[in-house]
Design a protein around this motif. Structure first.
Motif, PDB file in Angstrom:
ATOM      1  N   VAL A   1     -43.294 -55.716  -8.258  1.00 33.60           N
ATOM      2  CA  VAL A   1     -43.179 -54.754  -8.914  1.00 33.60           C
ATOM      3  C   VAL A   1     -41.905 -53.850  -8.543  1.00 33.60           C
ATOM      4  CG1 VAL A   1     -43.817 -52.417  -9.760  1.00 33.60           C
ATOM      5  CG2 VAL A   1     -45.617 -54.326  -9.749  1.00 33.60           C
ATOM      6  N   ALA A   2     -41.492 -53.888  -7.387  1.00 31.13           N
ATOM      7  CA  ALA A   2     -40.350 -52.931  -7.010  1.00 31.13           C
ATOM      8  C   ALA A   2     -39.182 -53.983  -7.419  1.00 31.13           C
ATOM      9  CB  ALA A   2     -40.433 -52.939  -5.443  1.00 31.13           C
ATOM     10  N   ALA A   3     -39.361 -55.144  -7.294  1.00 32.63           N
ATOM     11  CA  ALA A   3     -38.111 -55.956  -7.551  1.00 32.63           C
ATOM     12  C   ALA A   3     -37.806 -55.920  -9.233  1.00 32.63           C
ATOM     13  CB  ALA A   3     -38.313 -57.394  -7.023  1.00 32.63           C
ATOM     14  N   LEU A   4     -38.854 -56.081  -9.866  1.00 35.92           N
ATOM     15  CA  LEU A   4     -38.905 -55.815 -11.269  1.00 35.92           C
ATOM     16  C   LEU A   4     -38.105 -54.529 -11.948  1.00 35.92           C
ATOM     17  CD1 LEU A   4     -42.147 -57.544 -12.550  1.00 35.92           C
ATOM     18  CD2 LEU A   4     -39.887 -58.561 -12.585  1.00 35.92           C
ATOM     19  N   GLU A   5     -38.732 -53.704 -11.292  1.00 38.99           N
ATOM     20  CA  GLU A   5     -38.086 -52.338 -11.553  1.00 38.99           C
ATOM     21  C   GLU A   5     -36.629 -52.081 -11.208  1.00 38.99           C
ATOM     22  OE1 GLU A   5     -40.954 -49.618  -9.946  1.00 38.99           O
ATOM     23  OE2 GLU A   5     -42.457 -49.866 -11.400  1.00 38.99           O
ATOM     24  N   THR A   6     -36.370 -52.715 -10.016  1.00 37.11           N
ATOM     25  CA  THR A   6     -34.889 -52.638  -9.585  1.00 37.11           C
ATOM     26  C   THR A   6     -33.919 -53.105 -10.626  1.00 37.11           C
ATOM     27  OG1 THR A   6     -35.503 -52.392  -7.440  1.00 37.11           O
ATOM     28  CG2 THR A   6     -33.159 -53.033  -7.829  1.00 37.11           C
ATOM     29  N   TRP A   7     -34.514 -54.533 -11.213  1.00 38.28           N
ATOM     30  CA  TRP A   7     -33.225 -55.278 -11.936  1.00 38.28           C
ATOM     31  C   TRP A   7     -33.499 -55.036 -13.476  1.00 38.28           C
ATOM     32  CZ3 TRP A   7     -29.488 -57.930  -9.946  1.00 38.28           C
ATOM     33  CH2 TRP A   7     -29.523 -58.035  -8.549  1.00 38.28           C
TER      34      TRP A   7
ATOM     35  N   ASN B   1     -46.211 -63.687 -12.855  1.00 41.04           N
ATOM     36  CA  ASN B   1     -45.687 -64.148 -14.350  1.00 41.04           C
ATOM     37  C   ASN B   1     -46.263 -62.695 -15.163  1.00 41.04           C
ATOM     38  OD1 ASN B   1     -45.153 -66.435 -13.624  1.00 41.04           O
ATOM     39  ND2 ASN B   1     -47.105 -67.500 -14.171  1.00 41.04           N
ATOM     40  N   ARG B   2     -47.723 -62.325 -15.160  1.00 47.76           N
ATOM     41  CA  ARG B   2     -48.067 -61.174 -15.815  1.00 47.76           C
ATOM     42  C   ARG B   2     -47.337 -60.036 -15.746  1.00 47.76           C
ATOM     43  NH1 ARG B   2     -53.564 -63.858 -14.634  1.00 47.76           N
ATOM     44  NH2 ARG B   2     -53.610 -62.205 -12.668  1.00 47.76           N
ATOM     45  N   LEU B   3     -47.002 -59.643 -14.270  1.00 49.90           N
ATOM     46  CA  LEU B   3     -46.483 -58.486 -14.218  1.00 49.90           C
ATOM     47  C   LEU B   3     -44.840 -58.484 -14.744  1.00 49.90           C
ATOM     48  CD1 LEU B   3     -46.996 -57.954 -10.194  1.00 49.90           C
ATOM     49  CD2 LEU B   3     -48.046 -56.706 -12.164  1.00 49.90           C
ATOM     50  N   ALA B   4     -44.258 -59.652 -14.713  1.00 44.82           N
ATOM     51  CA  ALA B   4     -42.695 -59.635 -15.390  1.00 44.82           C
ATOM     52  C   ALA B   4     -42.801 -59.820 -16.740  1.00 44.82           C
ATOM     53  CB  ALA B   4     -42.531 -61.085 -14.852  1.00 44.82           C
ATOM     54  N   LEU B   5     -43.740 -60.279 -17.499  1.00 43.22           N
ATOM     55  CA  LEU B   5     -43.934 -60.033 -18.812  1.00 43.22           C
ATOM     56  C   LEU B   5     -44.143 -58.680 -19.537  1.00 43.22           C
ATOM     57  CD1 LEU B   5     -46.078 -63.210 -19.929  1.00 43.22           C
ATOM     58  CD2 LEU B   5     -43.811 -62.773 -20.498  1.00 43.22           C
ATOM     59  N   ARG B   6     -44.696 -57.886 -18.651  1.00 39.15           N
ATOM     60  CA  ARG B   6     -44.678 -56.506 -18.944  1.00 39.15           C
ATOM     61  C   ARG B   6     -43.339 -55.910 -19.160  1.00 39.15           C
ATOM     62  NH1 ARG B   6     -49.278 -57.033 -15.734  1.00 39.15           N
ATOM     63  NH2 ARG B   6     -51.277 -55.947 -16.883  1.00 39.15           N
ATOM     64  N   ARG B   7     -42.239 -56.474 -18.575  1.00 39.94           N
ATOM     65  CA  ARG B   7     -40.824 -55.860 -18.386  1.00 39.94           C
ATOM     66  C   ARG B   7     -39.999 -56.846 -19.145  1.00 39.94           C
ATOM     67  NH1 ARG B   7     -44.310 -54.646 -14.267  1.00 39.94           N
ATOM     68  NH2 ARG B   7     -44.305 -52.622 -13.408  1.00 39.94           N
ATOM     69  N   PHE B   8     -40.151 -57.995 -18.752  1.00 50.85           N
ATOM     70  CA  PHE B   8     -38.849 -59.050 -19.161  1.00 50.85           C
ATOM     71  C   PHE B   8     -39.353 -59.782 -20.460  1.00 50.85           C
ATOM     72  CE2 PHE B   8     -37.265 -57.760 -15.074  1.00 50.85           C
ATOM     73  CZ  PHE B   8     -35.835 -58.188 -15.008  1.00 50.85           C
ATOM     74  N   ARG B   9     -38.290 -60.200 -21.195  1.00 47.52           N
ATOM     75  CA  ARG B   9     -38.688 -60.814 -22.461  1.00 47.52           C
ATOM     76  C   ARG B   9     -38.829 -62.247 -22.305  1.00 47.52           C
ATOM     77  NH1 ARG B   9     -38.084 -59.330 -27.704  1.00 47.52           N
ATOM     78  NH2 ARG B   9     -36.653 -57.417 -27.029  1.00 47.52           N
TER      79      ARG B   9
END
Length: 338
Positions: free
Chosen positions: A84-90, A117-125
């Motif tokens: 989550v921290a990495a996704l929010e950073t990028w 995968n699920r965490l990423a799909l909330r933020r990345f297309r």
């Protein structure tokens, strides 16, 4: 394409180093002593065909890069607890020409488990999952090793939640040039769930040591049986052991590397490094979650999840719980329903 390896540890560093060897452009993202060593000495990659040093751009986040490029590929190789921290950073980093990383760039989840995968799909297309079969070790800051030969690893790759596309095929081609086999599959989750079942032993190894004795192997079989029962109840398919064995064959044979003992898997390495965290909540814990959602008891996986977290939190030595004691705790957990 330029590959930005977010989390250039054992797996990320190995993939980044092999891609660099194959002439691809690579940026390493790390922190602390590892980042300092990468900047000062470069990435040292130890593999069966020798050690190589790669002086690659090394950063602690997107700031030094400014705008990202339209041909960038973000490779997420942190442990799931740091996702989550990495996704929010990028996610909101601008891309040259307009737009953001989350809306435009491919994000490749080079991680164990299925939660990222699920965490990423909330933020990345554009999210791509990988079933990671890559035995590798973080040796010391700036040094990683991978003992597999003739290939370094097998990385099944596909879009999340399903499907394939040209981007996946281009990434797979680059990985193939870098000493990996990277089959592009439309059902990557089926391979990731199969690997999840294999990874249920990570916590057992981390707290109880190598799963070598008959007692330890019997306990692991019980832990895996819980996992299979849960996936069956949830209606989740996974690649069979025979299918995995056929796909991997003898493509990745481990050989000893001088000065680089392989002490254990990723969870074991987390305890050895004293990181204070471990990925058990997203491996054994995934089975516990699905069991609670679908009415299947999972006392053994819940026990291992709790023990692994306690070992990480208290900085206890890897493999320091005798297997006999672990079996006793497991039997008690089953008798009391967890």
């Amino acid at each position: 394409m330029r590959y930005i390896i977010i989390g250039a540890g054992a797996v990320g560093g190995t993939v980044g180093g092999r891609l660099a060897q194959a002439g691809r452009e690579v940026v390493l993202v790390a922190r602390g002593r590892h980042l300092a060593a990468l900047r000062e000495h470069g990435l040292r990659l130890r593999v069966p065909d020798g050690e190589s040093t790669h002086r690659l751009p090394a950063v602690d986040g997107p700031g030094p890069l400014g705008e990202l490029r339209a041909d960038d590929v973000l490779v997420l190789a942190v442990k799931t607890q740091d996702t989550v921290a990495a996704l929010e950073t990028w996610a909101d980093v601008p891309v040259a020409g307009g737009g953001t990383a989350a809306g435009l760039l491919p994000l490749v989840c080079l991680q164990n488990g299925v939660e990222s995968n699920r965490l990423a799909l909330r933020r990345f297309r554009h999210v791509y999952g990988v079933c990671v079969w890559l035995p590798s070790t973080f040796v010391e800051p700036g040094v990683v090793s991978a003992a597999g030969t003739p290939l370094t690893g097998v990385l099944h790759l596909g879009r999340t939640p399903h499907g394939t596309d040209d981007t996946a095929r281009r990434i797979a081609a680059d990985l193939a040039d870098a000493r990996f086999e990277a089959p592009v599959v439309p059902d990557v989750a089926r391979w990731q769930y199969a690997k999840l079942l294999d990874n249920l032993g990570n916590a057992l190894e981390a707290v109880g040591g190598p799963v070598a004795s008959e007692e330890a192997q019997a306990l692991l079989a019980r832990v895996r049986a819980e996992g299979e029962a849960v996936l069956d109840a949830a209606g989740i398919p996974w690649a069979s052991v025979a299918e995995q064995r056929a796909a991997r064959g003898d493509k990745v044979t481990l050989v000893p590397l001088d000065g680089t003992p392989r002490g254990g898997g990723s969870s074991w390495q987390s305890l050895v490094r004293g990181t204070g965290t471990i990925e058990a909540d997203y491996l054994n814990g995934e089975i516990v979650l699905l069991g609670r959602l679908h009415g299947v008891a999972t006392p053994l996986n819940d026990l291992l999840r709790r023990l692994a977290n306690r070992f990480a939190r208290e900085r206890r030595a890897a493999g320091s719980l005798p297997v006999a004691d672990l079996v006793r705790l497991a039997d008690e957990a089953v008798r009391h329903g967890g």
